[in-house]
Design a protein around this motif. Sequence first.
Motif, PDB file in Angstrom:
ATOM      1  N   ARG A 187      -7.245 -15.338   8.466  1.00 12.34           N
ATOM      2  CA  ARG A 187      -6.888 -14.253   9.378  1.00 12.34           C
ATOM      3  C   ARG A 187      -6.803 -12.915   8.640  1.00 12.34           C
ATOM      4  N   ALA A 188      -6.223 -12.928   7.443  1.00 16.84           N
ATOM      5  CA  ALA A 188      -6.127 -11.690   6.677  1.00 16.84           C
ATOM      6  C   ALA A 188      -7.514 -11.174   6.295  1.00 16.84           C
ATOM      7  N   ALA A 189      -8.383 -12.097   5.872  1.00 12.54           N
ATOM      8  CA  ALA A 189      -9.741 -11.704   5.489  1.00 12.54           C
ATOM      9  C   ALA A 189     -10.505 -11.147   6.681  1.00 12.54           C
ATOM     10  N   SER A 198     -16.488  -6.783   1.421  1.00 19.97           N
ATOM     11  CA  SER A 198     -16.145  -7.294   0.090  1.00 19.97           C
ATOM     12  C   SER A 198     -14.675  -7.705   0.066  1.00 19.97           C
ATOM     13  N   ILE A 199     -14.428  -9.006   0.156  1.00 14.52           N
ATOM     14  CA  ILE A 199     -13.087  -9.561   0.200  1.00 14.52           C
ATOM     15  C   ILE A 199     -12.858 -10.430  -1.033  1.00 14.52           C
ATOM     16  N   VAL A 200     -11.736 -10.213  -1.715  1.00 12.53           N
ATOM     17  CA  VAL A 200     -11.367 -11.002  -2.894  1.00 12.53           C
ATOM     18  C   VAL A 200     -10.144 -11.835  -2.534  1.00 12.53           C
ATOM     19  N   GLU A 201     -10.263 -13.156  -2.621  1.00  9.03           N
ATOM     20  CA  GLU A 201      -9.167 -14.045  -2.260  1.00  9.03           C
ATOM     21  C   GLU A 201      -8.409 -14.506  -3.505  1.00  9.03           C
ATOM     22  N   LEU A 202      -7.090 -14.328  -3.479  1.00 11.98           N
ATOM     23  CA  LEU A 202      -6.211 -14.769  -4.556  1.00 11.98           C
ATOM     24  C   LEU A 202      -4.989 -15.446  -3.946  1.00 11.98           C
ATOM     25  N   SER A 203      -4.220 -16.134  -4.776  1.00  7.32           N
ATOM     26  CA  SER A 203      -2.933 -16.629  -4.316  1.00  7.32           C
ATOM     27  C   SER A 203      -1.965 -15.452  -4.229  1.00  7.32           C
ATOM     28  N   PRO A 204      -0.872 -15.558  -3.472  1.00  9.21           N
ATOM     29  CA  PRO A 204       0.074 -14.437  -3.398  1.00  9.21           C
ATOM     30  C   PRO A 204       0.586 -13.989  -4.762  1.00  9.21           C
ATOM     31  N   GLU A 205       0.902 -14.933  -5.644  1.00 15.60           N
ATOM     32  CA  GLU A 205       1.418 -14.558  -6.965  1.00 15.60           C
ATOM     33  C   GLU A 205       0.344 -13.882  -7.804  1.00 15.60           C
ATOM     34  N   GLU A 206      -0.895 -14.343  -7.697  1.00 13.20           N
ATOM     35  CA  GLU A 206      -1.985 -13.693  -8.419  1.00 13.20           C
ATOM     36  C   GLU A 206      -2.206 -12.271  -7.895  1.00 13.20           C
TER      37      GLU A 206
END
Length: 404
Positions: A187-189, A198-206
């Motif tokens: 949903r965020a993407a 251009s979307i970069v997916e990371l974990s919340p902590e990353e």
Amino acid sequence: MATVPGGDQFGLDVVVIGGCGHVGLPLAIAFADRGAQVGIYDVSEAAVATVNAGQLPFDEPGAAEVLERVVADGRLRASADPSIVGSAEHVVVVIGTPVDEHLNPDQTAIPKALGGCAAYLRDGQLLILRSTVFPGVTALVEKMIVGLGVAIEVAFCPERIAEGKAMTELFELPQIVSARSPRGMERAAKLFGLLTSSIVELSPEEAELAKLFTNVWRYIKFAAANQFYMMANDRGLDFERIRKGLSQDYPRAADMPGAGFAAGPCLFKDTMQLAAFNNNNFALGHTAMTINEGLPLYVVHRLEQRFDLSSMTVGILGMAFKGESDDIRSSLSYKLKRILEFKADKVLCADPYVTVDPNLLPQDEVIARSDLLVIATPHPEYRRLETDKPVADIWNVLGTGVRV
């Protein structure tokens, strides 16, 4: 808006909490410009009224005409009533997260801000933290949401824009998105896919560390350049001439910045946040802070060696924290002013962009009345400065070198 389905449950696609500020308003405008129905919640009734009139409460190139259009088309409205938060599928939180007078971050700033509108949060919403946060705040907000008993997913999608470039960078830079669940990530993407592909997916902590690392890296680079400047300057050498020489056709040195005041609401604050996160074991960050925050005092010390400041009127040109900006938050020009007020006979200040400081004088008057001038902010207007007064120009705005 077909690309971000809200169904009949929500009247708005997005609401931005703190959306009348330098970060939130360009984001709200950008979403509205891409077809979203956007709301803004802000506690400043004056700013809300200004935005609803289709006017910017601050300067941001390229935003004024878009704001006027999206307000006129009914795609963006602002409110000081927190109930607007319940009307949108996506709730984006954009508030300042400063450190206190002891350089300690307030990890509860965002949960506290959400507390004022928590009663309006609804099942099915996606709560997106956009502010730069202390690592672990996303998890803290997730815990808060669980305690509220509402079925809301939480994402952290840090802002990455530079003031003055928001209306281009929001569409050109990759957007970092993070969430705990695959559905939240999707949903965020999808939402930020309205702005860029251009979307970069990371974990919340990353993602939390990625944002802090980015700002602190810039702050450290500015500190290195300022230290190099002081080394060269103390030996009668022009750092800018050295910098241009070493970087000419030499890509490994192309990113060395020039000397200047490294200020504003982000870099210093985020360096202290990262230091606190690492139990204050961050010698590099603390040293960078000492160098950058000490540059105004260094400049005054050098001027004292050349001039009898106690008998002089000193004019400061530029009070914003960066060139072509009207933003004075955390500006080192004001630190320079305080030091000079102690050392000089009189201090006069001017800035062609700043409108919130009633003590500023017209530039011509400052130049005429001053015995010595300091260019504290690299506004392009100063390139045309013509005067027979001595000028301290560590930014090399005049193109004549940076020796002070």
